[in-house]
Each structure stands twice: as structure tokens, then as C-alpha cells.
Design a protein around this motif. Structure first.
Motif, PDB file in Angstrom:
ATOM      1  N   VAL A 158       1.890  -0.807  -4.893  1.00  0.00           N
ATOM      2  CA  VAL A 158       3.137  -1.227  -5.526  1.00  0.00           C
ATOM      3  C   VAL A 158       3.221  -2.747  -5.495  1.00  0.00           C
ATOM      4  O   VAL A 158       2.471  -3.416  -4.778  1.00  0.00           O
ATOM      5  N   ASN A 159       4.163  -3.297  -6.253  1.00  0.00           N
ATOM      6  CA  ASN A 159       4.425  -4.720  -6.207  1.00  0.00           C
ATOM      7  C   ASN A 159       5.175  -5.086  -4.933  1.00  0.00           C
ATOM      8  O   ASN A 159       5.785  -4.225  -4.282  1.00  0.00           O
TER       9      ASN A 159
ATOM     10  N   ILE B  12       7.975  -0.980 -11.198  1.00  0.00           N
ATOM     11  CA  ILE B  12       6.847  -0.049 -11.213  1.00  0.00           C
ATOM     12  C   ILE B  12       6.405   0.139 -12.653  1.00  0.00           C
ATOM     13  O   ILE B  12       7.191   0.558 -13.510  1.00  0.00           O
ATOM     14  N   GLY B  13       5.157  -0.183 -12.939  1.00  0.00           N
ATOM     15  CA  GLY B  13       4.626  -0.012 -14.284  1.00  0.00           C
ATOM     16  C   GLY B  13       3.676   1.156 -14.369  1.00  0.00           C
ATOM     17  O   GLY B  13       3.231   1.703 -13.355  1.00  0.00           O
TER      18      GLY B  13
ATOM     19  N   HIS C  56       0.838  -1.201   0.000  1.00  0.00           N
ATOM     20  CA  HIS C  56       0.000   0.000   0.000  1.00  0.00           C
ATOM     21  C   HIS C  56       0.873   1.252   0.000  1.00  0.00           C
ATOM     22  O   HIS C  56       1.922   1.296   0.645  1.00  0.00           O
ATOM     23  N   ARG C  57       0.408   2.283  -0.693  1.00  0.00           N
ATOM     24  CA  ARG C  57       0.999   3.610  -0.668  1.00  0.00           C
ATOM     25  C   ARG C  57      -0.126   4.628  -0.536  1.00  0.00           C
ATOM     26  O   ARG C  57      -1.268   4.346  -0.923  1.00  0.00           O
ATOM     27  N   PRO C  58       0.146   5.807  -0.012  1.00  0.00           N
ATOM     28  CA  PRO C  58      -0.924   6.806   0.117  1.00  0.00           C
ATOM     29  C   PRO C  58      -1.617   7.117  -1.208  1.00  0.00           C
ATOM     30  O   PRO C  58      -2.805   7.437  -1.225  1.00  0.00           O
TER      31      PRO C  58
ATOM     32  N   PRO D 110      -1.307 -12.085  -4.716  1.00  0.00           N
ATOM     33  CA  PRO D 110      -0.431 -11.072  -5.313  1.00  0.00           C
ATOM     34  C   PRO D 110       0.099 -11.492  -6.678  1.00  0.00           C
ATOM     35  O   PRO D 110       0.204 -12.676  -6.997  1.00  0.00           O
ATOM     36  N   ALA D 111       0.428 -10.499  -7.478  1.00  0.00           N
ATOM     37  CA  ALA D 111       1.073 -10.677  -8.778  1.00  0.00           C
ATOM     38  C   ALA D 111       1.975  -9.470  -8.994  1.00  0.00           C
ATOM     39  O   ALA D 111       1.839  -8.449  -8.306  1.00  0.00           O
TER      40      ALA D 111
END
Length: 368
Positions: free
Chosen positions: A38-39, A45-46, A32-34, A217-218
Motif C-alpha cells: 500500500v501507499n 489505493i489504485g 507491506h500487507r500479506p 517511496p511514491a
């Protein structure tokens, strides 16, 4: 050039997203990010490339096969398609079966439930035809021809997995399935007045009748507009059926690059009876490798999750990458042979083809 620029400006105006603040943000969860997600391997990072780079790559040919399949696309479509057995799909028996609907679309019929996975039945994948991936093999059926659907599983919000045309026509045909989607994707359904939608985070589980469904997850990314990269989650689905105390497990990875996620899935949820894994859209590797496995990596995932059987998806339907449409079967065979695995350990079905699955039958109530 002027027409393309005008089209791009129209895209900006039409697809402007509301902010990317993440209402699901949980600082205790590493992915999680604000502002989104992310993976697990956050180096990959796509979706962050500027629009002009993506447009340049399209002009350069990164998303178009370098050559047509042997015999051309019409011959490929004939060789890799079969008529759908509509009577079989509508049978109400408990015999488990799976049907490939093209690209990543699957119909899994298990424990008396009809589960539709990432259906894409349109003639292009994208917001509009001019800048979208064209379909080269006709869809094997229409949304109106689908049997009664209990569940629709959506792995992420890319246009080749979340197809508004299919969902709209499915509902207009009188169907009322339950939708399971990643965190953040429910808003897309809410904006269209679509009910019956449940959001899932990685490792969340939902029970539906005789099934337990986990969101796994992936290594991928999400993006629906020019401004919402990774604002919603992505992943795969792990479906468990407990037949008289004997579990049967299906894993659909969703789109993914190769990562440690699959060994974690095996450790946490157990070995897999049937794996659906991408085997296409993998060239050029400098563009695709982080987020799309190649056939060799797909076979490695088969081993990582200890899958008894696999089926290849995400190939042979849309123009998405440089490898010819008939390259994945060759590369799959080579990957299996290199590991001395049986050539049938990973099926490549034809569009519209159904395979029966060896799932233990339910025991009658009260039987020991």
C-alpha cells in the motif's frame, strides 16, 4: 460488442496470475500487507476498480485526449522531436548527460555509467494493441541503437514503464545490464530466464561502482494482469554520485500522486541536483489525482526536494489521459510563474534530446 467481449475473455485466460500472497511481507513495514503493498497514505489505493469500470472509462474517453494538439499529432511530433546524437551517447568520457527517450524513458550517463530508466520504445503500451495506449510520437531510437547499458531501473510493472519488447531486444542485441526492480517484480524476469536482477524495498540502497542507488517511496500502484493489483511494489530511484567528496544527487520519482513522501526523501537523503518528475497524464482529476501529479504539483515536488533543476517526464508520447498533448508545457509555465520561479527551472526536453549536466568531475586518485 461481441468482439470486445471475446477479447476480454481472452485477456482473462491469458493473463491469469498465480496468487497474490506477498512473499516479501514484513509486518514491521507499514506499506507491506500479506497480499501486497500500500501507499504510505493508505487511503489512496489504485488498481482495485473492476475490469468493467476500467473498460467503461475507456469508452467514456477518460484515457483519450479531448482534442489533438495545435496543428495535429504529426506537427507535434516534429516540433517535439530531435535526431538522437548517437556519437555523443557512445562517447566514453565522464561528462554527465541525460537524454529523454519519450514518456518516462531516460538515459542517464553519470560517472562513466549508462543508466536506462523505464524505457518504453514500443508503438503501444499494454498487453495488446486493441486495449492499449497508442504511441503518437515515434521513439527516438531502437533498443539496438542504445549504447552499452550498465543498469536498467524499473519503477513499477505498468506496461508504459516495464516494456517486454525493449528488454527482450536489448538482451538479444548482446547487452547484459544489471536490473534494479521493486519487490515482487523479479519474478517477471525469472519467468523469462533473465538474470542479473536485484529487488529493492523502499529505502533500500545498492552500491554500483561509483554510485549509490536508493529505492524511494511514491504514491501509486501496480498491476500487470487482471488479478495482481498491488502484488508488487512501486517507487522511484535516488542516484548519488560522490565526485571527490562532493555529492551529486538525481531523483526519478516514478509515477506518483502528490504526497508527503517527497519531503521525507529530502529530509532523509538530502537536496536534489536533478529531479525527473511526471508532468502529464493528469486529467480528469477525479480519476488521476491520487496517483498522477499535475504540473502544479510537480513544481511543488521540485520545491519539496529542494531540486536545483528538474526535467518533466510522463507526457507527450502515449494517449493516457484527457489533456491535449500540448497542454503540459502551458501548465508547467503557469506553475513556475505562479511561484515566481525561473522558466528554465523545469526543462521539457524534446524526444531524443540530450542535455549535459553540471556534475563535479572526479578528482584524480590521491588528490586532496
Amino acid at each position: 460488442m461481441r468482439g470486445v467481449s471475446g477479447l476480454l475473455l481472452a485477456t482473462v485466460l491469458l493473463l491469469t496470475a498465480c496468487g497474490t500472497t506477498n512473499p516479501h511481507y514484513d509486518p514491521s513495514r507499514p506499506h507491506h500487507r500479506p497480499g501486497g503493498f500500500v501507499n504510505n497514505d493508505s487511503r489512496h489505493i489504485g488498481g482495485k476498480a473492476p475490469w468493467y469500470e476500467a473498460l467503461w472509462r475507456r469508452w467514456r474517453g477518460d484515457f483519450t485526449p479531448l482534442s489533438p494538439p495545435a496543428g495535429g499529432y504529426p506537427q507535434f511530433a516534429r516540433d517535439w522531436s530531435v535526431p538522437v546524437d548517437h556519437a555523443l551517447l557512445r562517447e566514453a568520457d565522464e561528462q554527465a548527460r541525460i537524454t529523454w527517450l519519450g514518456h518516462s524513458g531516460l538515459l542517464l550517463q553519470l560517472a562513466g555509467r549508462n543508466i536506462l530508466i523505464d524505457p518504453q520504445l514500443s508503438d503501444f503500451a499494454g498487453p495488446f494493441r486493441q486495449l492499449s495506449a497508442p504511441r503518437r510520437v515515434p521513439p527516438p531510437l531502437t533498443p539496438e541503437e542504445l549504447p552499452p547499458i550498465d543498469l536498467v531501473l524499473i519503477s513499477h510493472n505498468h506496461y508504459d514503464h516495464l516494456d517486454e519488447n525493449v528488454i527482450t531486444r536489448l538482451l538479444e542485441a548482446g547487452q547484459h545490464p544489471r536490473f534494479l526492480v521493486p519487490l515482487g517484480v523479479k519474478r517477471w524476469f525469472d519467468e523469462r530466464g533473465i538474470a542479473g536482477v536485484s529487488e529493492m524495498d523502499w529505502w533500500d540502497s545498492i552500491d554500483d561502482g561509483p554510485l549509490r542507488i536508493h529505492f524511494t517511496p511514491a504514491q501509486h500502484w501496480s498491476k500487470r494482469t487482471l488479478f495482481d493489483a498491488n502484488a508488487t511494489l512501486w517507487g522511484g530511484f535516488f542516484v548519488e554520485s560522490d565526485s571527490g567528496g562532493q555529492a551529486w544527487r538525481f531523483l526519478y520519482t516514478g509515477d506518483t500522486g502528490y504526497s508527503d513522501d517527497f519531503r521525507a526523501i529530502r529530509q532523509r537523503l538530502g537536496p536534489v541536483d536533478l529531479l525527473a518528475v511526471p508532468v502529464g497524464a493528469y486529467r480528469p482529476r477525479d480519476v488521476m489525482a491520487a496517483h498522477h501529479v499535475d504540473p502544479d504539483e510537480a513544481v511543488q515536488i521540485l520545491l519539496d526536494v529542494d531540486a536545483r533543476q528538474a526535467i518533466g517526464v510522463h507526457w507527450g508520447t502515449f494517449e493516457l489521459s484527457q489533456e491535449p498533448f500540448d497542454q503540459p508545457p502551458t501548465d508547467v509555465r503557469a506553475a513556475l510563474n505562479q511561484r515566481q520561479l525561473d522558466s528554465q527551472r523545469l526543462w521539457l526536453l524534446r524526444h531524443g534530446e540530450t542535455r549535459r549536466l553540471a556534475v563535479p568531475p572526479e578528482k584524480p586518485s590521491g588528490q586532496p
